[in-house]
Enzyme design. Structure first.
Site, PDB file in Angstrom:
ATOM      1  CD1 TRP A 273       2.531  -7.550   3.581  1.00 15.62           C
ATOM      2  CD2 TRP A 273       2.863  -8.991   5.266  1.00 15.62           C
ATOM      3  NE1 TRP A 273       2.028  -6.986   4.728  1.00 15.62           N
ATOM      4  CE2 TRP A 273       2.215  -7.840   5.779  1.00 15.62           C
ATOM      5  CE3 TRP A 273       3.184 -10.025   6.139  1.00 15.62           C
ATOM      6  CZ2 TRP A 273       1.872  -7.709   7.119  1.00 15.62           C
ATOM      7  CZ3 TRP A 273       2.856  -9.897   7.489  1.00 15.62           C
ATOM      8  CH2 TRP A 273       2.201  -8.748   7.967  1.00 15.62           C
TER       9      TRP A 273
ATOM     10  CG  ASP B 269      -1.746  -1.151   1.442  1.00 13.38           C
ATOM     11  OD1 ASP B 269      -1.666  -2.079   0.636  1.00 13.38           O
ATOM     12  OD2 ASP B 269      -2.505  -1.167   2.425  1.00 13.38           O
TER      13      ASP B 269
ATOM     14  CD  GLU C 151      -7.251  -4.379   4.091  1.00 10.35           C
ATOM     15  OE1 GLU C 151      -6.599  -4.984   4.964  1.00 10.35           O
ATOM     16  OE2 GLU C 151      -7.011  -4.479   2.867  1.00 10.35           O
TER      17      GLU C 151
ATOM     18  NE  ARG D 263      -6.197  -3.901   8.055  1.00  9.17           N
ATOM     19  CZ  ARG D 263      -6.758  -5.047   8.421  1.00  9.17           C
ATOM     20  NH1 ARG D 263      -6.767  -5.402   9.687  1.00  9.17           N
ATOM     21  NH2 ARG D 263      -7.324  -5.831   7.527  1.00  9.17           N
TER      22      ARG D 263
END
Length: 473
Positions: free
Chosen positions: A59, A35, A214, A162
């Site tokens: 990741w 992101d 998100e 988040r």
């Protein structure tokens, strides 16, 4: 000093020649990226932070990588901005300019608001593993100091809490945070960026809910002489063509509650490979969007070697009125062009480069297709089907897709415009194509991994201009 300069000059061409490495799109110098975070503009410089794991192409413990640019095209890599700490990994967030020194870190201090994700707590099964923290910078975003009182917003007892996106709400003289909270966005307000008050929720029972919500972004735009508010919401899974995608809502916001104009689900991009996109802060009335050009369905296994993932091209957003309803249009920022040729319908041509801008305007709405191909028979096809009133991208013969059973696909997007003529533009890079139809009302982004670059272009049902774009990165 001479040896250092010589190394840099020699390293750049090698960097550009890595297989599948884009020459127009931002990529990390190495290892993993996802992101975009903390996008802002100050003193002639655009700052891009991004989710980054500097030790693997898969990741892992998240840091904030950092790059800067004066034109949104040529990026300079900077040292890592934020590292994991005792509170956790550094997940997504935003950066604001605190002009009034509301937080007490100094006039015009930069304040980063991000999620601290505690992996030890996650492994222990604790539901409160995500909390919001801040850091400040007094040197224009190049170095950061974390606030000693972190976290500033503690978890109320939910697993997904988040991606804070904060901006100044002038009518209320307060900061507003849009925060992803499982299946909705929650809005908080603060006077000092340290103490936060919950205002309202949005999203229960509206929009797409195939996966967790998100990466929100809430901002105002002018259209038809009035102010409207836009809320971006990324979702994974649940996108229209599978996996990750970004929906948006247009409506009104009064500093307390967001009210959408209708209950329809809209997507900022219908392609498979545009996720977690947000806009740059401090750009005045201009809204510049940047997305992560991948999909969680296969992001960790795509066949790149020293790095993984790229960003979309930066895009200018606008609101357009279509039969009384507002839709976002997105158009790529301008690119430097080396040469241009006409390609008539039913014809093919070879190009010296895979970096192209292919465009058509003012032609009748009818079936058409554009094919990008190489000498090995690998190809990507994109175009329009009049019978279904849909645009499409087909990458089922695009090259290597052995890494994932979910990659090979023919994807569709609705035509939103009601114009009697087509306005169509495609920007291609080494391993991606971004399509913008009808002034950007419909957009589709796709990545692909051919064994050699596509340098053969064919057109059917449409005549196009083919421009070779200068390499940037």
């Amino acid at each position: 000093m001479k040896k250092i300069v010589l190394f840099c000059l020699l390293a750049l061409p090698v960097f550009a020649q890595e297989q599948h490495r884009p020459r127009l799109h931002f990529t990390p110098p190495s290892m993993w990226m996802n992101d975009p975070n903390g996008l802002f503009y100050e003193n002639g410089t655009y700052h891009l932070y991004y989710q980054h794991y500097p030790k693997s192409t898969v990741w892992g413990p998240m840091h904030w990588g950092h790059a800067t640019s004066s034109d949104l095209l040529r990026w300079k890599h900077q040292p890592i901005a934020l590292y994991p700490d005792s509170l956790g990994l550094i997940f997504s967030g935003s950066v604001v300019v605190d002009r009034q020194n509301t937080a007490g870190f100094g006039e015009n201090a930069l304040v980063a608001i991000f999620t601290s994700h505690n992996m030890e707590w996650e492994k222990a099964g604790r539901i409160d593993r995500e909390n919001q923290s801040i850091a400040f910078s007094n040197d224009h975003g190049y170095t950061w100091t974390k606030y000693a009182g972190n976290p500033v917003l503690k978890n109320p007892g939910i697993a997904d809490f988040r991606d804070p996106n904060v901006s100044w709400y002038a009518p209320g003289n307060k900061w507003i945070m849009a925060l992803a909270t499982q299946d909705r966005e929650t809005f908080y307000s603060s006077k000092d960026l340290k103490t936060w008050t919950r205002e309202s929720d949005f999203g229960a029972g509206i929009g797409a809910h195939g996966g967790v919500w998100e990466c929100p972004d809430l901002f105002s735009m002018e259209v038809d002489g009035k102010e409207k508010w836009v809320l971006l919401v990324s979702i994974n899974p649940g996108a229209p063509n599978g996996g990750s995608g970004t929906q948006y809502f247009v409506g009104d916001f009064d500093g307390h509650q967001f009210v959408p104009q209708d209950a329809e689900t809209r997507w900022i991009d219908y392609g498979r490979d545009n996720y977690a996109g947000v806009t740059f802060h401090e750009t005045g009335k201009r809204r510049v969007f940047l997305g992560w050009m991948s999909n969680w369905d296969y992001a960790t296994v795509v066949p790149t070697k020293s790095w993984r993932s790229a960003n979309t091209l930066p895009r200018d957003l606008a609101l357009k009125n279509v039969s009384g309803k507002y839709f976002i249009s997105s158009t790529p920022i301008d690119l430097p062009v080396e040469s241009a040729k006409k390609l008539a319908s039913g014809k093919s041509m070879k190009s010296s480069s895979a970096l192209l801008r292919i465009s058509a305007k003012g032609q009748a709405v009818q079936d058409f297709s554009i094919v990008l191909a190489n000498a090995k028979g690998e190809q990507v096809t994109m175009g329009y089907e009049k019978s279904t009133n849909r645009y499409f991208v087909d990458r089922r013969q695009s090259g290597d897709f052995s890494f994932s059973s979910k990659f090979s696909s023919r994807d569709y997007a609705p035509r939103i415009s009601q114009s009697a003529t087509i306005d169509f533009q495609v920007i291609t890079d080494v391993a991606s194509a971004e399509m913008f139809a009808d002034g950007g009302l419909t957009a589709m982004t796709t990545i692909y991994f051919p064994s050699e670059e596509y340098k053969v272009i064919s057109a059917k049902g449409i005549s196009v201009d083919v421009e070779v774009v200068k390499p940037i990165l």
